[in-house]
Design an enzyme around this catalytic site. Structure first.
Site, PDB file in Angstrom:
ATOM      1  N   GLY A 239      29.939  27.831  33.533  1.00  0.00           N
ATOM      2  CA  GLY A 239      29.077  26.651  33.570  1.00  0.00           C
ATOM      3  C   GLY A 239      29.322  25.705  34.099  1.00  0.00           C
ATOM      4  CD  GLU A 273      31.931  34.251  27.532  1.00  0.00           C
ATOM      5  OE1 GLU A 273      30.584  33.573  28.312  1.00  0.00           O
ATOM      6  OE2 GLU A 273      32.318  34.497  26.940  1.00  0.00           O
ATOM      7  N   PRO A 274      34.630  31.521  32.356  1.00  0.00           N
ATOM      8  CG  PRO A 274      36.102  29.987  33.455  1.00  0.00           C
ATOM      9  CD  PRO A 274      35.794  30.308  32.737  1.00  0.00           C
ATOM     10  NE  ARG A 276      26.739  28.681  39.718  1.00  0.00           N
ATOM     11  CZ  ARG A 276      25.653  29.653  39.644  1.00  0.00           C
ATOM     12  NH1 ARG A 276      25.522  30.012  41.070  1.00  0.00           N
ATOM     13  NH2 ARG A 276      25.184  29.848  39.425  1.00  0.00           N
ATOM     14  NE  ARG A 312      23.294  31.908  43.359  1.00  0.00           N
ATOM     15  CZ  ARG A 312      23.431  30.079  43.814  1.00  0.00           C
ATOM     16  NH1 ARG A 312      23.298  29.750  44.873  1.00  0.00           N
ATOM     17  NH2 ARG A 312      22.878  29.569  43.144  1.00  0.00           N
ATOM     18  CB  CYS A 342       9.552  43.495  55.980  1.00  0.00           C
ATOM     19  SG  CYS A 342      10.670  44.595  57.158  1.00  0.00           S
ATOM     20  CD  GLU A 343      10.999  40.763  49.536  1.00  0.00           C
ATOM     21  OE1 GLU A 343      10.011  39.751  49.137  1.00  0.00           O
ATOM     22  OE2 GLU A 343      10.400  42.173  49.181  1.00  0.00           O
ATOM     23  CE1 TYR A 371      26.846  34.808  38.470  1.00  0.00           C
ATOM     24  CE2 TYR A 371      27.747  32.732  39.009  1.00  0.00           C
ATOM     25  CZ  TYR A 371      27.249  34.007  37.791  1.00  0.00           C
ATOM     26  OH  TYR A 371      28.073  33.392  36.786  1.00  0.00           O
TER      27      TYR A 371
HETATM   28  N1  LLP Z   1      28.864  33.843  30.535  1.00  0.00           N
HETATM   29  C1  LLP Z   1      28.196  33.828  30.058  1.00  0.00           C
HETATM   30  C2  LLP Z   1      28.080  34.337  28.720  1.00  0.00           C
HETATM   31  C3  LLP Z   1      27.000  34.228  31.218  1.00  0.00           C
HETATM   32  O1  LLP Z   1      26.330  34.873  31.247  1.00  0.00           O
HETATM   33  C4  LLP Z   1      27.554  33.169  32.037  1.00  0.00           C
HETATM   34  C5  LLP Z   1      26.794  33.034  33.570  1.00  0.00           C
HETATM   35  C6  LLP Z   1      28.831  33.407  32.536  1.00  0.00           C
HETATM   36  C7  LLP Z   1      29.835  32.490  31.244  1.00  0.00           C
HETATM   37  C8  LLP Z   1      28.964  32.514  33.827  1.00  0.00           C
HETATM   38  O2  LLP Z   1      29.154  31.086  34.141  1.00  0.00           O
HETATM   39  P1  LLP Z   1      29.318  30.617  35.033  1.00  0.00           P
HETATM   40  O3  LLP Z   1      30.545  30.085  35.086  1.00  0.00           O
HETATM   41  O4  LLP Z   1      29.218  31.897  36.687  1.00  0.00           O
HETATM   42  O5  LLP Z   1      28.524  29.542  36.066  1.00  0.00           O
HETATM   43  N2  LLP Z   1      22.819  34.853  39.459  1.00  0.00           N
HETATM   44  C9  LLP Z   1      22.878  33.472  38.736  1.00  0.00           C
HETATM   45  C10 LLP Z   1      23.192  32.993  38.035  1.00  0.00           C
HETATM   46  C11 LLP Z   1      23.747  33.741  36.470  1.00  0.00           C
HETATM   47  C12 LLP Z   1      24.227  33.190  35.244  1.00  0.00           C
HETATM   48  C13 LLP Z   1      24.587  34.245  34.530  1.00  0.00           C
HETATM   49  N3  LLP Z   1      25.326  33.888  33.377  1.00  0.00           N
HETATM   50  C14 LLP Z   1      22.977  32.196  40.521  1.00  0.00           C
HETATM   51  O6  LLP Z   1      23.243  32.888  41.378  1.00  0.00           O
HETATM   52  O7  LLP Z   1      23.223  31.576  40.019  1.00  0.00           O
END
Ligand code: LLP
Length: 425
Positions: A239, A273-274, A276, A312, A342-343, A371
């Site tokens: 997150g 679970e990082p 991004r 995104r 075309c959007e 992403y």
């Molecule tokens: N763990 C779980 C259970 C998750 O649902 C997610 C992301 C992560 C870990 C990884 O989160 P991060 O560290 O990457 O923030 N497509 C969207 C982001 C969707 C994230 C969904 N879950 C975007 O482009 O912003």
């Protein structure tokens, strides 16, 4: 910090000029810097020093096999949310013991895949899912190691579409009923609940919600232990946000401090679970200007990348920094950067101040490593574009362009429209 810098006016990924890659690979393409991925992983891991912590990279953010292997070589595991991601993580060399499987809708086939692979934990999100895990494990003669994902009802203060820890969201088990669910789950002979998991959202730039959520986890662990339930594992999700527009984001060290202060003394094995924060700034999308177009009120830069390549901006109104691949000192002009789809939503930037560009120039859309490619589609019958990995002076194509023929070969005519029966499968 990343390794995309200008050298004599030429944007480089590490020691390779982006324009040189573009000439070989063609545009658009994703370009990743291995040194940046490695650096971000190390900074995150370092923030958790002193804890029994496994970094399970979130494959959904970037599933490229070469990216995954880069991380596996550093000791990372994986957070997967589908059988496909599990297969990728294993193919890249991630150890099953370092893989966790999240998601609200795991099928029996996926549960079986996870049990056969002997991964660290299936993170269950509902009682029906616990029952399904129990049934599959029974059939396989196994006992499934499960963490229960709780929903702590904490607002992550991020975009509504990527907020996951509120009661109204589909994720996890409402935290105040988790205790009862775990007591009931003791009746399941083939499920062993070893811990709790939590993930409240993505692109979080405020650390306070993490603290709130982790305190709820801590309180629950205390209640469960008081009932004689051994909680030995915690999965604290991902997150952490990244600066898309140059703004400040909290350093991983501050996040690590919160982890230590809230759950550091529980004696649990921790998983994170990082996604991004590891790969976001390690990737750019390189595109070429097709036309300049002067509208009645706007000057448009029409590029060859589109919303199907990087969704995104269209989906979350995200604004990624856009920079020229060849820097100039000319006074910037105000433009909209748009793709060919075309959007109207196929817009990467509105009213952006950008150094003057002309058809044929390359632009880099920054912070596209997370992403980006994984969310691409073939909308408008556009190819899936290549991915390139740079390491020092070298670069390699780590995913080929899909190519139109492959795309056509994937489809077939029914017999009544001229197809043959052999085509059916
Ligand atoms: N763990 C779980 C259970 C998750 O649902 C997610 C992301 C992560 C870990 C990884 O989160 P991060 O560290 O990457 O923030 N497509 C969207 C982001 C969707 C994230 C969904 N879950 C975007 O482009 O912003």
């Amino acid at each position: 910090m990343d390794h995309f810098t200008y050298r004599n006016g030429a944007l480089c990924a590490e020691d390779v000029a982006i324009a040189d890659i573009a000439k070989v690979v063609g545009t658009p393409f994703y370009c990743y810097s291995q040194a940046t991925i490695e650096r971000h992983y190390r900074v995150f891991k370092e923030a958790l020093s002193g804890l029994d912590a496994t970094v399970c990279f979130s494959v959904k953010s970037n599933g490229n096999l070469a990216v995954l292997r880069t991380l596996a070589n550093l000791g990372a595991g994986a957070d997967v949310v589908s059988g496909g991601e599990l297969a990728r993580a294993l193919a890249a060399g991630m150890l099953p013991e370092r893989i966790v499987f999240s998601g609200v809708g795991k099928t029996e086939v996926e549960i079986e895949q996870a049990l056969v692979a002997n991964i660290r934990s299936i993170n269950a999100e509902s009682e029906p899912e616990l029952a399904a895990i129990d049934a599959v494990a029974k059939r396989l003669g196994k006992r499934a190691q499960v963490m229960l994902r709780i929903n702590p009802d904490v607002d992550a203060h991020t975009h509504a579409k990527i907020t996951t820890g509120l009661n109204e969201n589909k994720f996890g088990i409402e935290w105040t009923s988790a205790h009862q669910v775990i007591l009931r789950a003791r009746a399941l002979a083939h499920v062993q609940i070893v811990g709790l998991a939590v993930h409240i959202g993505s692109q979080m730039t405020d650390l306070a919600p993490f603290r709130e959520a982790f305190i709820r986890v801590r309180d629950l662990v205390a209640m469960l232990r008081a009932d004689g339930i051994a909680i030995t594992h915690l999965d604290l999700g991902g997150g952490l946000g990244v600066p898309y527009d140059g703004s400040e984001t909290p350093p991983p060290a501050d996040y690590g401090r919160i982890v230590k202060e809230t759950v550091g003394d529980l004696g649990c094995r921790l998983a994170f679970e990082p996604g991004r924060v590891i790969v976001g700034n390690a990737g750019i999308l390189v595109t070429k200007v097709t036309y300049m177009k002067d509208g009645a009120t706007r000057r448009f830069v029409i590029v060859d990348a589109a919303m199907n390549d990087l969704l995104r901006p269209a989906l979350y109104d995200a604004r990624h920094a856009i920079v020229p691949v060849s820097a100039t000192n000319e006074a910037p002009e105000v433009v909209d950067v748009v793709g060919p789809v075309c959007e109207t939503g196929d817009t990467f930037a509105t009213q952006l101040s950008l150094a003057p560009v002309k058809a044929g120039d390359y632009l880099a859309i920054r912070t596209a490593g997370a992403y980006g490619s994984v969310m691409a589609s073939t909308y408008n019958s556009r190819d899936l574009i290549p991915e390139v990995l740079v390491r020092g002076h070298e670069f390699a194509i780590v995913r080929r362009r899909m190519g139109l023929q492959a795309f056509l070969d994937y489809e077939q005519f029914p017999a009544w429209l001229g197809g043959t029966t052999e085509q059916r499968s």
